[in-house]
Write a protein that holds these residues in place. Structure first.
Motif, PDB file in Angstrom:
ATOM      1  N   GLY A 122       0.792  -1.231   0.000  1.00 16.89           N
ATOM      2  CA  GLY A 122       0.000   0.000   0.000  1.00 16.89           C
ATOM      3  C   GLY A 122       0.823   1.279   0.000  1.00 16.89           C
ATOM      4  O   GLY A 122       0.324   2.323   0.407  1.00 16.89           O
ATOM      5  N   TYR A 123       2.054   1.208  -0.452  1.00 14.20           N
ATOM      6  CA  TYR A 123       2.921   2.389  -0.469  1.00 14.20           C
ATOM      7  C   TYR A 123       3.004   3.007  -1.862  1.00 14.20           C
ATOM      8  O   TYR A 123       2.969   2.298  -2.860  1.00 14.20           O
ATOM      9  N   ALA A 124       3.166   4.307  -1.897  1.00 11.38           N
ATOM     10  CA  ALA A 124       3.478   5.012  -3.133  1.00 11.38           C
ATOM     11  C   ALA A 124       4.978   4.932  -3.366  1.00 11.38           C
ATOM     12  O   ALA A 124       5.752   4.703  -2.433  1.00 11.38           O
ATOM     13  N   GLN A 125       5.395   5.134  -4.610  1.00 16.75           N
ATOM     14  CA  GLN A 125       6.823   5.134  -4.904  1.00 16.75           C
ATOM     15  C   GLN A 125       7.558   6.158  -4.052  1.00 16.75           C
ATOM     16  O   GLN A 125       8.668   5.906  -3.593  1.00 16.75           O
ATOM     17  N   SER A 126       6.935   7.300  -3.836  1.00 21.22           N
ATOM     18  CA  SER A 126       7.590   8.369  -3.076  1.00 21.22           C
ATOM     19  C   SER A 126       7.885   7.951  -1.634  1.00 21.22           C
ATOM     20  O   SER A 126       8.896   8.357  -1.063  1.00 21.22           O
ATOM     21  N   ALA A 127       7.036   7.129  -1.038  1.00 24.59           N
ATOM     22  CA  ALA A 127       7.265   6.678   0.341  1.00 24.59           C
ATOM     23  C   ALA A 127       8.503   5.789   0.421  1.00 24.59           C
ATOM     24  O   ALA A 127       9.324   5.936   1.335  1.00 24.59           O
ATOM     25  N   VAL A 128       8.647   4.886  -0.531  1.00 19.01           N
ATOM     26  CA  VAL A 128       9.820   4.013  -0.542  1.00 19.01           C
ATOM     27  C   VAL A 128      11.063   4.832  -0.852  1.00 19.01           C
ATOM     28  O   VAL A 128      12.113   4.652  -0.227  1.00 19.01           O
ATOM     29  N   ALA A 129      10.949   5.757  -1.788  1.00 20.54           N
ATOM     30  CA  ALA A 129      12.087   6.608  -2.152  1.00 20.54           C
ATOM     31  C   ALA A 129      12.587   7.408  -0.956  1.00 20.54           C
ATOM     32  O   ALA A 129      13.788   7.519  -0.727  1.00 20.54           O
ATOM     33  N   ARG A 130      11.662   7.959  -0.173  1.00 20.34           N
ATOM     34  CA  ARG A 130      12.051   8.707   1.032  1.00 20.34           C
ATOM     35  C   ARG A 130      12.768   7.799   2.021  1.00 20.34           C
ATOM     36  O   ARG A 130      13.758   8.189   2.643  1.00 20.34           O
ATOM     37  N   GLU A 131      12.253   6.587   2.173  1.00 20.19           N
ATOM     38  CA  GLU A 131      12.838   5.649   3.144  1.00 20.19           C
ATOM     39  C   GLU A 131      14.282   5.313   2.802  1.00 20.19           C
ATOM     40  O   GLU A 131      15.117   5.208   3.684  1.00 20.19           O
ATOM     41  N   ILE A 132      14.580   5.154   1.537  1.00 19.63           N
ATOM     42  CA  ILE A 132      15.946   4.779   1.152  1.00 19.63           C
ATOM     43  C   ILE A 132      16.811   5.987   0.816  1.00 19.63           C
ATOM     44  O   ILE A 132      17.998   5.842   0.547  1.00 19.63           O
ATOM     45  N   GLY A 133      16.215   7.170   0.824  1.00 18.18           N
ATOM     46  CA  GLY A 133      16.984   8.380   0.550  1.00 18.18           C
ATOM     47  C   GLY A 133      17.358   8.550  -0.917  1.00 18.18           C
ATOM     48  O   GLY A 133      18.361   9.162  -1.235  1.00 18.18           O
ATOM     49  N   ARG A 134      16.545   7.990  -1.796  1.00 21.31           N
ATOM     50  CA  ARG A 134      16.806   8.077  -3.234  1.00 21.31           C
ATOM     51  C   ARG A 134      15.529   8.537  -3.933  1.00 21.31           C
ATOM     52  O   ARG A 134      14.868   7.768  -4.624  1.00 21.31           O
ATOM     53  N   SER A 135      15.216   9.794  -3.781  1.00 20.63           N
ATOM     54  CA  SER A 135      13.925  10.285  -4.256  1.00 20.63           C
ATOM     55  C   SER A 135      13.741  10.163  -5.759  1.00 20.63           C
ATOM     56  O   SER A 135      12.646   9.905  -6.225  1.00 20.63           O
ATOM     57  N   ARG A 136      14.776  10.329  -6.527  1.00 15.74           N
ATOM     58  CA  ARG A 136      14.608  10.273  -7.980  1.00 15.74           C
ATOM     59  C   ARG A 136      14.899   8.907  -8.579  1.00 15.74           C
ATOM     60  O   ARG A 136      14.376   8.571  -9.623  1.00 15.74           O
TER      61      ARG A 136
END
Length: 87
Positions: free
Chosen positions: A15-29
């Motif tokens: 149930g996560y958006a790509q942006s949530a995972v990106a924030r978690e790993i510190g790789r937004s783009r």
């Protein structure tokens, strides 16, 4: 099943958006590139993603492993994409 397909499958199942995972790993783009196959995550990033999604890292890294329900997920996604392209 590619790594990108597995990432997309487990992310949407959780149930996560790509942006949530990106924030978690510190790789937004670059997270989007992981799912599309343009880039592959480092071992450290893959470990963080796996922990965040609650999936053993081996499930993501093993090319021969296909999660239960993933084939139906891919088929439904592919059929939606085909419907959008047809006039």
């Amino acid at each position: 099943m590619t790594l990108g397909d597995k990432l997309r499958f487990y992310r949407t199942a959780a149930g996560y958006a790509q942006s949530a995972v990106a924030r978690e790993i510190g790789r937004s783009r670059t997270y989007t590139y992981y799912e599309t196959g343009r880039n592959e995550p480092s071992v450290r990033s893959l470990y963080i993603i796996a922990r965040f999604l609650g999936v053993p890292m081996e499930y993501l890294a093993d090319d021969d492993y296909t999660p239960f329900g993933a084939e139906e997920f891919l088929e439904s996604r592919n059929s939606r994409c085909k419907m959008k392209k047809e006039p």
